[in-house]
Enzyme design. Structure first.
Site, short mmCIF file in Angstrom:
data_model
loop_
_atom_site.label_atom_id
_atom_site.label_comp_id
_atom_site.label_asym_id
_atom_site.label_seq_id
_atom_site.Cartn_x
_atom_site.Cartn_y
_atom_site.Cartn_z
N HIS A 17 66.53 23.23 47.21
CA HIS A 17 67.75 23.40 47.22
C HIS A 17 68.22 22.93 46.02
CE1 HIS A 17 71.84 23.49 49.50
NE2 HIS A 17 71.99 23.29 48.16
N LEU A 20 71.68 25.64 39.76
CA LEU A 20 71.36 25.55 38.26
C LEU A 20 72.62 26.02 37.42
CD1 LEU A 20 67.79 27.15 38.10
CD2 LEU A 20 68.48 24.74 37.57
N ARG A 21 73.53 26.89 38.30
CA ARG A 21 74.77 27.33 37.37
C ARG A 21 74.37 28.64 36.68
NH1 ARG A 21 77.17 24.87 41.42
NH2 ARG A 21 77.87 22.77 40.69
N LYS A 103 71.88 32.64 52.01
CA LYS A 103 72.62 31.21 52.05
C LYS A 103 74.03 31.72 53.11
CE LYS A 103 73.81 26.92 51.45
NZ LYS A 103 73.94 26.26 50.26
N HIS A 178 70.83 20.05 53.19
CA HIS A 178 71.29 18.78 52.73
C HIS A 178 71.99 18.08 54.04
CE1 HIS A 178 74.85 21.52 52.78
NE2 HIS A 178 74.56 21.89 51.41
N ALA A 274 83.10 18.75 44.19
CA ALA A 274 82.14 18.09 44.80
C ALA A 274 80.81 18.44 44.29
CB ALA A 274 82.06 18.57 46.40
O1 DOR Z 1 78.49 18.90 46.96
C1 DOR Z 1 78.36 20.09 46.53
N1 DOR Z 1 78.33 20.95 45.50
N2 DOR Z 1 78.12 20.59 47.72
C2 DOR Z 1 78.04 22.08 47.92
O2 DOR Z 1 77.51 22.64 48.75
C3 DOR Z 1 77.87 22.78 46.56
C4 DOR Z 1 77.70 21.91 45.41
C5 DOR Z 1 78.09 23.02 44.09
O3 DOR Z 1 77.86 24.03 43.88
O4 DOR Z 1 78.66 22.05 43.33
ZN ZN Z 2 74.07 23.01 47.47
#
Ligand code: DOR
Ligand code: ZN
Length: 363
Positions: A17, A20-21, A103, A178, A274
């Site tokens: 999981h 990578l952007r 996903k 996660h 996040a």
């Molecule tokens: O904390 C997180 N960041 N949870 C996610 O489900 C997505 C991820 C993100 O793409 O930044």
């Molecule tokens: Zn994730």
């Protein structure tokens, strides 16, 4: 008492999981993961999201182009499920050989999830196709109902949605991503069905930060945005259950870092993003967690065997060494034209991965 080991060699691990952007970020993110991991399940929550096979293949090419010279890091692609995903797309994805999961983001649950699923009833034909094709469903298991307390969102998702998906699609391969609660551990333990190869039909990934930290980490001496991720860290009793699951040797629990890079300014903000960045020191963080729990001998299967077995892929044949060599996680690192703060910045870790020279990060 036995003297502690000074070196540990394990089969090269995979990250089941990873974020990578895209674009310029790839030149930075890919080498970090390639230095430690042979393969990674690459999340599709780009802007715009990766919604079909053609886009997944194009994204795969961009990831491959960002590998350091000599690296054989293999990105395993995923599709982003939307209300409009066509059931026929699943056969195309399967036939490509490059797409390894789809996903499910409940719309609005997390970063770049706006195009996610608004009503699970809309995607039932797609889930049926996935069950038929043996395509795993990767689940961000949180409800988005604003009435539900943020710390309860995973438990409520399991109760309201996951129980029925599991029941209605008994042969669908599902990864609960996660996981953060004892409820998630219990849910996984309650389902022991196997596929035709004898691999589990239900598994869960565990991040290093959820194994190492309870929600107290977000509030230690002040507000600490670099520990904010989704699902959010939970209370200590949940963390202990996660650690027990990771250390249990049960093949349904395996490594997925959820390393999710965000530039420092995007996290230290009025409305911070996040995500915890852990790709640079993922194995070291897991080793720390396993050692603290007294189960370092279980790290290899968790990190390098169970995920591959779950996905029906061969285990890696090469290995990686971890040395007992205390080092401090840097306070920040360059990231694009700004900086990024890794998880546990400034703290000392006891183990250091000896990374393959070809994959070493130049940054
Ligand atoms: O904390 C997180 N960041 N949870 C996610 O489900 C997505 C991820 C993100 O793409 O930044
Ligand atoms: Zn994730």
């Amino acid at each position: 008492m036995q003297a502690p080991e000074h070196s540990l060699r394990i089969t090269r691990p995979d990250d089941w999981h990873l974020h990578l952007r895209d674009g310029d970020a790839l030149r930075w993110t890919v080498p970090w993961s390639a230095a430690q991991f042979a393969r990674a399940i690459v999340m599709p929550n780009l802007k715009p999201p990766v919604v079909d096979t053609a886009q997944a293949l194009a994204y795969r090419d961009r990831v491959l182009a960002a590998r350091p010279p000599g690296s054989d890091f293999e990105p395993l692609m995923t599709l982003y499920l939307t209300d409009r995903t066509a059931a026929q797309e699943i056969a195309r994805a399967r036939a490509s050989g490059a797409v390894h999961g789809v996903k499910l983001y409940p719309a609005g649950a997390t970063t770049n999830s706006d195009s996610g699923v608004t009503d699970l009833r809309l995607v039932r034909p797609v889930l049926e196709a996935m069950q038929r094709e043996g395509m795993p469903l990767l689940v961000h298991g949180e409800v988005t109902d604003p009435e539900v307390d943020v710390f309860d969102r995973e438990a409520v998702f399991i109760e309201r949605h996951l129980q029925s998906i599991r029941r209605d699609f008994p042969a669908l391969k599902i990864v609960l991503e996660h996981i953060t609660t004892s409820h998630a551990v219990d849910f996984v333990l309650a389902h022991d069905a196997r596929d035709a190869r004898g691999a589990p039909l239900l598994g869960a990934t565990l991040t290093a930060h959820h194994l190492l930290h309870s929600r107290n980490a977000m509030f230690r001496g002040g507000l600490r945005p670099h520990y904010y991720c989704l699902p959010v860290l939970k209370r200590e009793s949940h963390r202990r259950r996660l650690l027990d699951a990771a250390c249990s040797g049960d093949p349904r629990f395996f490594l997925g870092t959820d390393s999710a890079p965000h530039a420092r300014g995007a996290k230290e903000a009025d409305c911070g993003c996040a995500g915890c960045f852990s790709a640079m020191h993922a194995l070291e963080l897991y080793a720390q967690a396993f050692e603290q729990a007294g189960c370092l001998s279980r790290l290899e299967a968790f990190a390098s065997h169970f995920g591959a077995d779950f996905y029906g892929l061969p285990r890696n044949r090469d290995s990686i060494e971890l040395r007992r060599q205390p080092w401090s996680v840097p306070d920040s690192l360059p990231y694009l034209d700004t900086r990024i703060v890794p998880v546990d910045a400034g703290t000392e870790l006891g183990w250091r991965a000896v990374c393959d020279a070809a994959s070493q990060q130049q940054a």
